[in-house]
Design a protein around this motif. Structure first.
Motif, PDB file in Angstrom:
ATOM      1  N   LEU A  52       0.820  -1.218   0.000  1.00 23.70           N
ATOM      2  CA  LEU A  52       0.000   0.000   0.000  1.00 23.70           C
ATOM      3  C   LEU A  52       0.851   1.263   0.000  1.00 23.70           C
ATOM      4  N   SER A  53       2.061   1.153   0.554  1.00 23.48           N
ATOM      5  CA  SER A  53       2.923   2.340   0.568  1.00 23.48           C
ATOM      6  C   SER A  53       3.564   2.575  -0.801  1.00 23.48           C
ATOM      7  N   LYS A  54       3.452   1.587  -1.700  1.00 25.43           N
ATOM      8  CA  LYS A  54       4.050   1.738  -3.039  1.00 25.43           C
ATOM      9  C   LYS A  54       3.044   2.195  -4.088  1.00 25.43           C
ATOM     10  N   VAL A  55       1.784   1.786  -3.956  1.00 29.92           N
ATOM     11  CA  VAL A  55       0.827   2.020  -5.044  1.00 29.92           C
ATOM     12  C   VAL A  55       0.310   3.467  -5.008  1.00 29.92           C
ATOM     13  N   PRO A  56       0.463   4.199  -6.122  1.00 28.83           N
ATOM     14  CA  PRO A  56       0.041   5.607  -6.155  1.00 28.83           C
ATOM     15  C   PRO A  56      -1.480   5.738  -6.268  1.00 28.83           C
ATOM     16  N   ARG A  57      -2.154   5.679  -5.110  1.00 29.46           N
ATOM     17  CA  ARG A  57      -3.624   5.663  -5.104  1.00 29.46           C
ATOM     18  C   ARG A  57      -4.222   6.887  -5.809  1.00 29.46           C
ATOM     19  N   HIS A  58      -3.503   8.025  -5.771  1.00 29.02           N
ATOM     20  CA  HIS A  58      -4.053   9.244  -6.402  1.00 29.02           C
ATOM     21  C   HIS A  58      -4.229   9.066  -7.911  1.00 29.02           C
ATOM     22  N   CYS A  59      -3.512   8.117  -8.515  1.00 29.44           N
ATOM     23  CA  CYS A  59      -3.650   7.885  -9.956  1.00 29.44           C
ATOM     24  C   CYS A  59      -4.928   7.104 -10.282  1.00 29.44           C
ATOM     25  N   PHE A  60      -5.568   6.531  -9.258  1.00 35.54           N
ATOM     26  CA  PHE A  60      -6.742   5.679  -9.484  1.00 35.54           C
ATOM     27  C   PHE A  60      -8.051   6.389  -9.162  1.00 35.54           C
ATOM     28  N   VAL A  61      -7.973   7.677  -8.796  1.00 34.27           N
ATOM     29  CA  VAL A  61      -9.209   8.422  -8.497  1.00 34.27           C
ATOM     30  C   VAL A  61      -9.355   9.534  -9.535  1.00 34.27           C
ATOM     31  N   PRO A  62     -10.587  10.030  -9.744  1.00 34.30           N
ATOM     32  CA  PRO A  62     -10.758  11.120 -10.702  1.00 34.30           C
ATOM     33  C   PRO A  62      -9.904  12.329 -10.297  1.00 34.30           C
ATOM     34  N   PRO A  63      -9.379  13.089 -11.283  1.00 33.61           N
ATOM     35  CA  PRO A  63      -8.466  14.194 -10.981  1.00 33.61           C
ATOM     36  C   PRO A  63      -8.978  15.157  -9.913  1.00 33.61           C
ATOM     37  N   ASP A  64     -10.265  15.460  -9.914  1.00 36.79           N
ATOM     38  CA  ASP A  64     -10.765  16.444  -8.939  1.00 36.79           C
ATOM     39  C   ASP A  64     -10.847  15.873  -7.518  1.00 36.79           C
ATOM     40  N   LEU A  65     -10.595  14.579  -7.360  1.00 31.21           N
ATOM     41  CA  LEU A  65     -10.659  13.977  -6.016  1.00 31.21           C
ATOM     42  C   LEU A  65      -9.281  13.566  -5.496  1.00 31.21           C
TER      43      LEU A  65
END
Ligand code: SAH
Length: 234
Positions: A52-65
């Motif tokens: 979980l510390s490696k996976v860039p979660r921000h890339c998997f949510v819509p840009p405004d979120l």
């Protein structure tokens, strides 16, 4: 200027550092939630927290979120679907007890975030998503992010993915009233299946199903959860 800005460069390695601190905060939050969980405190495996510390979660949510990507809550990803709460992703992954030899079937690709976490810990990950457009866009995102051991296909998970069966591990990330029989059939003896079972109005139970060497199934309740419904299952 805000710490988080939403633009395409957010996928680049330099910009990911801006999220590293938020991501580590999320991981520590999950660690302490697991240790104090009223359903039964149980330390979260370190390899799961590392993934979980490696996976860039921000890339998997819509840009405004993206500013909310590392909060410990689910977020909408469009089409009425959600990216699961990070703690639930960690919990399900932990109960799978993965290793690098495992062939994993995931039902409900959604945002692809759980898929990426599985990819860090397993050998090959086969993921089915019932919404074809979502399957296509997430397959591209995962490839762009460099996840090479994941295979995403549009299809109804009720039938499983027989071509690559049997699976060491199966994870379902939408709630079904009943466990579809093909998933039980496609689980290897000695394998583990983690699935939320129940309807939309009921409380759903996250369950661990194990298949023993003789092909007998055993069930363990993990905790109560809330998932979007499995489309197509009765
Ligand atoms: N793990 C995902 C959760 C996605 S929500 C994440 O964290 O992003 C559940 C997903 O299951 C949705 O994308 C939904 O479209 C998909 N789904 C629902 N029923 C399905 C079915 N029968 N077969 C395959 N996918 C299904």
């Amino acid at each position: 200027m805000s710490l988080y800005t939403a633009h395409d460069a957010d996928h680049g390695p330099a910009s990911q550092d801006r999220y590293a601190q938020a991501r580590q905060g999320m991981v520590e939050n999950i660690r302490s939630m697991a240790a104090t969980n009223h359903w039964g405190a149980r330390p979260m495996a370190e390899n799961v927290l590392l993934a979980l510390s490696k996976v860039p979660r921000h890339c998997f949510v819509p840009p405004d979120l993206r500013a909310h990507a590392y909060g410990n809550h689910p977020l909408p990803i469009g089409n009425g679907q959600t990216i699961s709460q990070p703690y639930i992703v960690a919990l399900m992954t932990d109960w799978l007890a993965l290793d690098k030899q495992h062939r994993v079937l995931e039902i409900g690709t959604g945002s692809g975030y759980q898929t990426a976490v599985l990819s860090e810990l397993a050998g090959q990950v086969y993921s089915l998503e019932v919404l074809p457009q979502l399957a296509a866009s997430v397959a591209k995102l995962l490839a762009d992010l460099g996840y090479r051991n994941v295979h995403v296909k549009a299809g109804d998970g009720c039938a499983g993915w027989p071509a690559h069966a049997p699976y060491d591990r199966i994870i379902v990330t939408a709630a079904a009233r009943h466990i579809p029989q093909p998933l039980l059939d496609q689980l290897k003896p000695g394998g583990r299946l983690v699935i939320p079972v129940g309807g939309l109005i009921d409380v759903q139970q996250l369950q661990l199903i194990t298949k023993d060497a003789a092909g007998q199934f055993h069930r363990e309740d993990i905790e109560s959860v809330r998932f979007v419904p499995f489309i197509g299952a009765d």
